[in-house]
Design a protein around this motif. Structure first.
Motif, PDB file in Angstrom:
ATOM      1  N   GLU A 132       0.836  -1.196   0.000  1.00 30.09           N
ATOM      2  CA  GLU A 132       0.000   0.000   0.000  1.00 30.09           C
ATOM      3  C   GLU A 132       0.878   1.255   0.000  1.00 30.09           C
ATOM      4  N   GLU A 133       0.402   2.290  -0.662  1.00 31.68           N
ATOM      5  CA  GLU A 133       1.146   3.551  -0.695  1.00 31.68           C
ATOM      6  C   GLU A 133       1.242   4.163   0.694  1.00 31.68           C
ATOM      7  N   LYS A 134       2.270   4.939   0.918  1.00 31.61           N
ATOM      8  CA  LYS A 134       2.607   5.619   2.165  1.00 31.61           C
ATOM      9  C   LYS A 134       3.185   4.683   3.216  1.00 31.61           C
ATOM     10  N   GLN A 135       2.574   3.513   3.392  1.00 31.69           N
ATOM     11  CA  GLN A 135       3.051   2.613   4.439  1.00 31.69           C
ATOM     12  C   GLN A 135       3.952   1.508   3.918  1.00 31.69           C
ATOM     13  N   GLY A 136       3.900   1.229   2.613  1.00 27.12           N
ATOM     14  CA  GLY A 136       4.541   0.041   2.074  1.00 27.12           C
ATOM     15  C   GLY A 136       5.910   0.225   1.449  1.00 27.12           C
ATOM     16  N   VAL A 137       6.386  -0.850   0.822  1.00 30.86           N
ATOM     17  CA  VAL A 137       7.755  -0.917   0.301  1.00 30.86           C
ATOM     18  C   VAL A 137       8.034   0.085  -0.812  1.00 30.86           C
ATOM     19  N   TRP A 138       6.989   0.569  -1.485  1.00 30.39           N
ATOM     20  CA  TRP A 138       7.230   1.470  -2.608  1.00 30.39           C
ATOM     21  C   TRP A 138       7.622   2.869  -2.147  1.00 30.39           C
ATOM     22  N   ASP A 139       7.495   3.157  -0.874  1.00 29.19           N
ATOM     23  CA  ASP A 139       7.921   4.458  -0.357  1.00 29.19           C
ATOM     24  C   ASP A 139       9.359   4.440   0.139  1.00 29.19           C
ATOM     25  N   CYS A 140      10.024   3.299   0.056  1.00 24.71           N
ATOM     26  CA  CYS A 140      11.451   3.218   0.371  1.00 24.71           C
ATOM     27  C   CYS A 140      12.231   4.089  -0.617  1.00 24.71           C
ATOM     28  N   VAL A 141      13.172   4.898  -0.106  1.00 20.85           N
ATOM     29  CA  VAL A 141      13.935   5.807  -0.964  1.00 20.85           C
ATOM     30  C   VAL A 141      15.286   5.221  -1.389  1.00 20.85           C
ATOM     31  N   LYS A 142      15.518   3.950  -1.043  1.00 22.90           N
ATOM     32  CA  LYS A 142      16.713   3.228  -1.510  1.00 22.90           C
ATOM     33  C   LYS A 142      18.020   3.899  -1.068  1.00 22.90           C
ATOM     34  N   CYS A 143      18.057   4.404   0.142  1.00 25.56           N
ATOM     35  CA  CYS A 143      19.269   5.049   0.641  1.00 25.56           C
ATOM     36  C   CYS A 143      20.263   4.035   1.211  1.00 25.56           C
ATOM     37  N   ILE A 144      19.798   2.814   1.457  1.00 20.17           N
ATOM     38  CA  ILE A 144      20.615   1.693   1.956  1.00 20.17           C
ATOM     39  C   ILE A 144      21.101   1.915   3.397  1.00 20.17           C
ATOM     40  N   GLU A 145      20.582   2.920   4.088  1.00 15.01           N
ATOM     41  CA  GLU A 145      20.981   3.141   5.483  1.00 15.01           C
ATOM     42  C   GLU A 145      20.669   1.921   6.343  1.00 15.01           C
ATOM     43  N   CYS A 146      19.536   1.275   6.085  1.00 19.47           N
ATOM     44  CA  CYS A 146      19.141   0.112   6.886  1.00 19.47           C
ATOM     45  C   CYS A 146      20.163  -1.010   6.772  1.00 19.47           C
ATOM     46  N   THR A 147      20.674  -1.211   5.581  1.00 18.36           N
ATOM     47  CA  THR A 147      21.666  -2.256   5.361  1.00 18.36           C
ATOM     48  C   THR A 147      22.994  -1.904   6.018  1.00 18.36           C
ATOM     49  N   GLU A 148      23.358  -0.619   5.977  1.00 17.30           N
ATOM     50  CA  GLU A 148      24.620  -0.180   6.554  1.00 17.30           C
ATOM     51  C   GLU A 148      24.665  -0.381   8.069  1.00 17.30           C
ATOM     52  N   VAL A 149      23.519  -0.214   8.733  1.00 15.36           N
ATOM     53  CA  VAL A 149      23.534  -0.226  10.201  1.00 15.36           C
ATOM     54  C   VAL A 149      23.139  -1.562  10.816  1.00 15.36           C
ATOM     55  N   ILE A 205      13.319  -5.800   0.856  1.00 11.00           N
ATOM     56  CA  ILE A 205      12.359  -4.862   0.269  1.00 11.00           C
ATOM     57  C   ILE A 205      12.273  -5.084  -1.238  1.00 11.00           C
ATOM     58  N   THR A 206      13.436  -5.265  -1.878  1.00 13.58           N
ATOM     59  CA  THR A 206      13.474  -5.521  -3.320  1.00 13.58           C
ATOM     60  C   THR A 206      12.732  -6.805  -3.668  1.00 13.58           C
ATOM     61  N   LYS A 207      12.902  -7.826  -2.848  1.00 18.04           N
ATOM     62  CA  LYS A 207      12.229  -9.101  -3.104  1.00 18.04           C
ATOM     63  C   LYS A 207      10.727  -8.999  -2.881  1.00 18.04           C
ATOM     64  N   HIS A 226       9.096  -6.302  -3.624  1.00 14.72           N
ATOM     65  CA  HIS A 226       8.685  -5.687  -4.885  1.00 14.72           C
ATOM     66  C   HIS A 226       8.396  -6.783  -5.919  1.00 14.72           C
ATOM     67  N   GLN A 227       9.335  -7.696  -6.063  1.00 18.54           N
ATOM     68  CA  GLN A 227       9.204  -8.765  -7.050  1.00 18.54           C
ATOM     69  C   GLN A 227       8.022  -9.672  -6.740  1.00 18.54           C
ATOM     70  N   MET A 228       7.829  -9.976  -5.474  1.00 13.68           N
ATOM     71  CA  MET A 228       6.690 -10.806  -5.072  1.00 13.68           C
ATOM     72  C   MET A 228       5.365 -10.154  -5.458  1.00 13.68           C
ATOM     73  N   ALA A 229       5.307  -8.831  -5.306  1.00 14.63           N
ATOM     74  CA  ALA A 229       4.072  -8.109  -5.608  1.00 14.63           C
ATOM     75  C   ALA A 229       3.683  -8.273  -7.067  1.00 14.63           C
ATOM     76  N   PHE A 230       4.672  -8.197  -7.964  1.00 17.00           N
ATOM     77  CA  PHE A 230       4.387  -8.400  -9.383  1.00 17.00           C
ATOM     78  C   PHE A 230       4.084  -9.869  -9.680  1.00 17.00           C
ATOM     79  N   LYS A 231       4.857 -10.747  -9.090  1.00 18.66           N
ATOM     80  CA  LYS A 231       4.706 -12.178  -9.357  1.00 18.66           C
ATOM     81  C   LYS A 231       3.341 -12.697  -8.924  1.00 18.66           C
ATOM     82  N   LYS A 232       2.845 -12.195  -7.798  1.00 18.81           N
ATOM     83  CA  LYS A 232       1.568 -12.673  -7.261  1.00 18.81           C
ATOM     84  C   LYS A 232       0.400 -11.781  -7.652  1.00 18.81           C
ATOM     85  N   GLY A 233       0.653 -10.810  -8.530  1.00 15.14           N
ATOM     86  CA  GLY A 233      -0.425  -9.962  -9.025  1.00 15.14           C
ATOM     87  C   GLY A 233      -0.991  -8.998  -8.008  1.00 15.14           C
ATOM     88  N   VAL A 234      -0.198  -8.627  -7.013  1.00 12.75           N
ATOM     89  CA  VAL A 234      -0.657  -7.732  -5.958  1.00 12.75           C
ATOM     90  C   VAL A 234      -0.349  -6.268  -6.266  1.00 12.75           C
TER      91      VAL A 234
END
Length: 325
Positions: free
Chosen positions: A205-222, A233-235, A237-245
């Motif tokens: 869903e917009e605002k709350q979901g994975v599509w609002d991630c800004v891809k700054c990678i801070e989460c991975t760094e810390v 998060i990327t996966k 994204h792929q699941m959403a397309f694969k499952k028609g969501v």
């Protein structure tokens, strides 16, 4: 018996102080001490409390990096105090170190914060297995090694909140679930035993979901456990397309348009990407587009120079694509 000498360095610590019951505003106190090469950040917190001010407050528990209780920020960098060597911190930042809670605006007392929003977001993604289970099974519900590997170590999350409070979107968008919640969502969404139908919809869903991630990678760094929340998060994204969501919105069209642009030209057509993503709403970007055009950032469609390796790029896209947009 080791004969190695324990080196020491004098370090000044600028420490965030605040008591919600007494203070109107937070403030910082300075503590200067000799730090040995064997100490971790948690040792510094302990010394401040034991040697300087007994009212100084922070969370701690296992001291083995498995509970996440002692997560704080060192010079703005989220970390587990029990795992981070002071030698490393001094190497990164020098002899002036600032110690703060994971979120200064959520501080209750010194390093202790109210993590209510973190747990609310975690609970919102249904962080448990949903499945019809036989209460008297005749055999085990086995998961193959291959299916187990699909979890991609998402089950190692210790829910310390370091990635959550390092995320710039969490800071400005109270609806955003945050990287830790997405890791939990992926962990159960990728479990072959799970049958939940709503979880993937919720995290798209917009605002709350994975599509609002800004891809700054801070989460991975810390992340102290090396989980890489951004990959989850990327996966998702792929699941959403694969499952028609996935729904047609600016974010999903941006992902599709990016692929189409690279597939067509081998290079990114930024102007075309915005047009594909925004549709008729592109008019609001015209002032910025004109500035980008003058700077050469946007190229007219008939002037785009295709990559010399376009054939190879298209083959790579075809071989690596796992879902149909």
């Amino acid at each position: 018996m080791s004969t190695d000498k324990i080196s020491t360095q004098k370090v000044n610590f600028k420490v965030f102080r605040f008591n919600a019951d007494e203070d109107y505003l937070p403030y910082y106190e300075n503590y200067t001490m000799d730090i040995t090469s064997e100490e971790v950040v948690l040792d510094v917190l302990n010394r401040i409390k034991w040697d300087y001010d007994g009212s100084f407050s922070y969370r701690r528990s296992c001291r083995h990096g498995i509970c996440g209780a002692c997560a704080i920020k060192v010079n703005g960098r989220s970390t587990l105090a029990c795992k981070e060597s002071m030698s490393t911190m001094i190497e990164y930042f020098g002899n002036e170190i600032t110690l703060e809670p994971l979120s200064t605006k959520r501080a209750i007392k010194d390093m202790i914060i109210d993590k209510g929003d973190f747990w609310e977001k975690h609970a919102a993604v249904t962080p448990y297995l949903v499945a019809d289970i036989d209460e008297s099974p005749a055999c085990e519900n086995l998961v193959s090694p291959h299916d187990s590997e699909e979890l991609d170590e998402a089950d190692l999350c210790i829910q310390c909140g370091a990635c959550h409070y390092a995320c710039p979107v969490v800071e400005i968008n109270s609806d955003f679930f945050g990287p830790a919640a997405f890791v939990a969502a992926y962990r159960f969404e990728s479990d072959v035993r799970d049958s939940d139908k709503q979880r993937l919809i919720n995290v798209n869903e917009e605002k709350q979901g994975v599509w609002d991630c800004v891809k700054c990678i801070e989460c991975t760094e810390v992340c102290p456990k090396g989980i890489n929340p951004f990959s989850k998060i990327t996966k998702l994204h792929q699941m959403a397309f694969k499952k028609g969501v996935a729904k047609s919105n600016v974010a999903t069209r941006h992902a599709v348009g990016f692929l189409h642009s690279i597939k067509r030209n081998g290079v990114l057509d930024e102007g075309g990407l915005v047009l594909y993503s925004e549709g008729v709403h592109i008019v609001k970007h015209i002032p910025v587009a004109l500035q980008m055009f003058r700077k050469g950032k946007i190229v007219l469609p008939w002037n785009i120079v295709k990559s010399d390796n376009l054939d190879e790029i298209q083959k790579l896209i075809k071989s690596s694509s796992t879902v149909k947009f």
